[in-house]
Motif scaffolding. Structure first.
Motif, short mmCIF file in Angstrom:
data_model
loop_
_atom_site.label_atom_id
_atom_site.label_comp_id
_atom_site.label_asym_id
_atom_site.label_seq_id
_atom_site.Cartn_x
_atom_site.Cartn_y
_atom_site.Cartn_z
N ALA A 24 1.34 -1.03 -0.01
CA ALA A 24 -0.29 -0.20 0.16
C ALA A 24 1.17 1.58 -0.02
O ALA A 24 0.19 2.23 -0.79
N LEU A 25 2.09 1.69 1.12
CA LEU A 25 2.88 2.84 0.62
C LEU A 25 3.68 2.99 -0.44
O LEU A 25 3.77 3.86 -0.93
N LEU A 48 2.22 1.65 -3.36
CA LEU A 48 1.27 2.92 -4.41
C LEU A 48 0.99 4.24 -4.06
O LEU A 48 0.51 4.54 -5.61
N ILE A 49 0.89 4.19 -2.99
CA ILE A 49 0.30 5.19 -2.08
C ILE A 49 1.32 6.54 -2.34
O ILE A 49 0.99 7.59 -3.56
N PHE A 50 2.83 6.23 -2.73
CA PHE A 50 3.17 7.52 -2.36
C PHE A 50 4.41 6.98 -3.70
O PHE A 50 5.09 8.08 -4.30
N ARG A 51 3.73 6.05 -4.52
CA ARG A 51 5.19 5.66 -6.14
C ARG A 51 5.77 6.03 -5.67
O ARG A 51 6.83 6.72 -6.44
N MET A 102 2.08 12.52 -3.85
CA MET A 102 2.43 13.22 -1.90
C MET A 102 3.41 13.09 -1.65
O MET A 102 4.39 11.84 -2.04
N ILE A 124 -0.76 9.04 6.92
CA ILE A 124 -1.02 7.66 5.89
C ILE A 124 -0.40 6.01 7.00
O ILE A 124 -1.04 5.58 6.94
N LEU A 150 -2.62 3.30 8.29
CA LEU A 150 -2.22 1.68 8.11
C LEU A 150 -2.06 0.61 9.27
O LEU A 150 -2.13 -0.51 9.50
#
Lengths: 221, 244
Positions: free
Chosen positions: A32-33, A35-38, B1, B9, B13
């Motif tokens: 997830a990290l 993907l979120i932060f690319r 971001m 975030i 999580l």
């Protein structure tokens, strides 16, 4: 007619569902990290980091799993291998609870008692860590103060002093050989220290089982 | 971001996963409690087991908070919070983080960027996962094996169980003595854990004797382990000042 599951069968079913779900959740965190932060992992760093870390911990993990399951019981094992800190917290907690309840680990009452102790211990640990995270700024200077540091540095000796006196005094015939062997090894081999004690637990357990079997066969127990 | 090791975030999580761990513990607690009651176990005894387990956990849990603080200096707070709430331990997490950091050329206390952070989190997670999936694979079979052993020879099954506990305890007793030989070179630090263990053992023995001799304070036996743990840890402060 549908056969009703026993409590133990249900524990294995629940445990399997929970543990596999937790595994998926844990893996989801870095994914997830990314993907979120690319931010995709450094493949070279990942490979080299895994190569330096994983083989030893996988080997130790397999041996620990086989060693601890018979001691923790089913419910306790499913929980402990998710929440961690087994030898320094969950197992002593379960042992103390079995002792307190005067039930055998291999009975269903023992299964219940050890699961309750490990579950409560896991809940308390999670909440205290959460509190520590929330209060990290004011707590850091207190917990890292030179007065308190020695106390927390010596948690393992303080834990196994109390636990040892109960179990060794009650099973002294079984304890003589493994305690002697471990003392000799830890004193004589400089490589054995805090970092390797986890590896020595299965060694000591197997040695104790062999010696106990010989003594049992010779009617010495 | 824009990434930071303490980005909200990350906390969100990590919080979700920690909540799931909490839910699993509560689930097993309720199921075991109900089963205990169904088996006719005394509710008061079950309550006292739960209370003792809770009290006993406080000091080791605070030690885990100290580990979170130690790791947070490089990795921020969220990742150590997650790793030490689920499976991890300081020694393992620190080694996994250090090995991966070095592999990426991240030295000392330099803070990782997003890609390095994801890499470190992946290595930490993948390396420690064995127990989580292996327990569902082998637990039922191992338990069945233990059951068969008990049916075949009950006395040996009891000895087997005691031998496993003693084996585990023996390894840690040995570990406590690992630095005593340094005393021959004039460094007495290695005697500190031995003295601490002795204090804890003496306090435990006194609690046991008192509980056996005076029925009115029999409850002391229930709290003997947490009491001996705290007494041992407290004794470490003067022993360290004296022997360091």
């Amino acid at each position: 007619m549908k056969k009703e599951r026993t409590y133990m069968e249900q524990v294995h079913r629940w445990g399997t569902v929970w543990n596999l779900s937790m595994m998926a959740l844990l893996l989801a965190f870095p994914i997830a990290l990314a993907l979120i932060f690319r931010a995709f992992p450094d493949i070279n760093g990942l490979w080299r980091g895994l190569l330096a870390t994983a083989p030893m911990y996988w080997a130790v993990g397999v041996i620990e799993t086989f060693t601890y399951i018979p001691m923790l019981g089913a419910g306790g094992s499913y929980l402990s291998f998710v929440t961690g800190n087994i030898s320094n917290l969950k197992l002593p907690c379960a042992l103390n609870a079995l002792e307190q309840a005067k039930v055998k680990a291999n009975s269903e009452e023992g299964e219940v008692v050890s699961t309750i102790a490990i579950a409560v211990s896991s809940i308390v640990t999670t909440l205290i860590i959460l509190l520590g995270v929330i209060l990290i700024a004011p707590l850091t200077p207190i917990l890292e103060s030179p007065v308190l540091t020695p106390a927390f540095d010596q948690m393992i000796p303080a834990l196994f002093g109390g636990l040892g006196v109960v179990f060794v005094s009650r099973n002294w015939k079984i304890a003589v050989a493994p305690v002697a062997l471990m003392l000799i090894l830890f004193i004589a081999v400089p490589a054995l220290n805090a970092g390797t004690v986890g590896i020595m637990v299965p060694v000591s357990v197997v040695f104790t089982l062999i010696v106990s079997r010989i003594m049992y066969k010779k009617n010495l127990l | 971001m824009e990434f930071s090791v303490n980005h909200p975030i990350l906390f969100g999580l990590a919080g979700l996963i920690v909540a799931a761990v909490l839910a699993q513990s509560i689930f097993f607690l309720i199921k075991a409690w109900k089963r205990g009651v169904a088996l006719g176990m005394d509710r008061g005894k079950l309550r006292s087991i739960a209370v003792t387990a809770g009290i006993f956990t406080v000091a080791p849990a605070v030690a885990i908070v100290i580990s979170v603080i130690a790791l947070s200096k490089k990795l921020g707070i969220a990742l150590p919070w997650l790793r030490l709430s689920v499976v991890g331990s300081l020694s393992y997490e620190a080694i996994a983080a250090e090995n991966t950091s070095l592999a990426m050329g991240l030295k000392g206390s330099a803070t990782p960027d997003a890609s390095q952070f994801v890499t470190i989190a992946l290595v930490m997670t993948l390396s420690i996962m064995v127990g989580i999936w292996l327990v569902p694979v082998i637990c039922k079979r191992l338990q069945k094996g233990m059951g068969k052993l008990e049916q075949r020879d009950k006395k040996w099954a009891d000895v087997f169980q005691s031998a496993m506990f003693i084996g585990m305890i023996s390894a840690f007793v040995g570990f406590v003595f690992c630095d005593v030989s340094q005393a021959f070179t004039g460094n007495f630090k290695g005697l500190i854990p031995v003295c601490v263990m002795a204090v804890s053992a003496i306090v435990m023995a006194i609690c046991g004797l008192l509980a056996g001799k005076f029925k009115k304070i029999h409850w002391i036996a229930d709290y003997a382990l947490p009491v001996s743990l705290v007494a041992g840890m407290a004794s470490a402060v003067p022993f360290t000042a004296w022997l360091s």
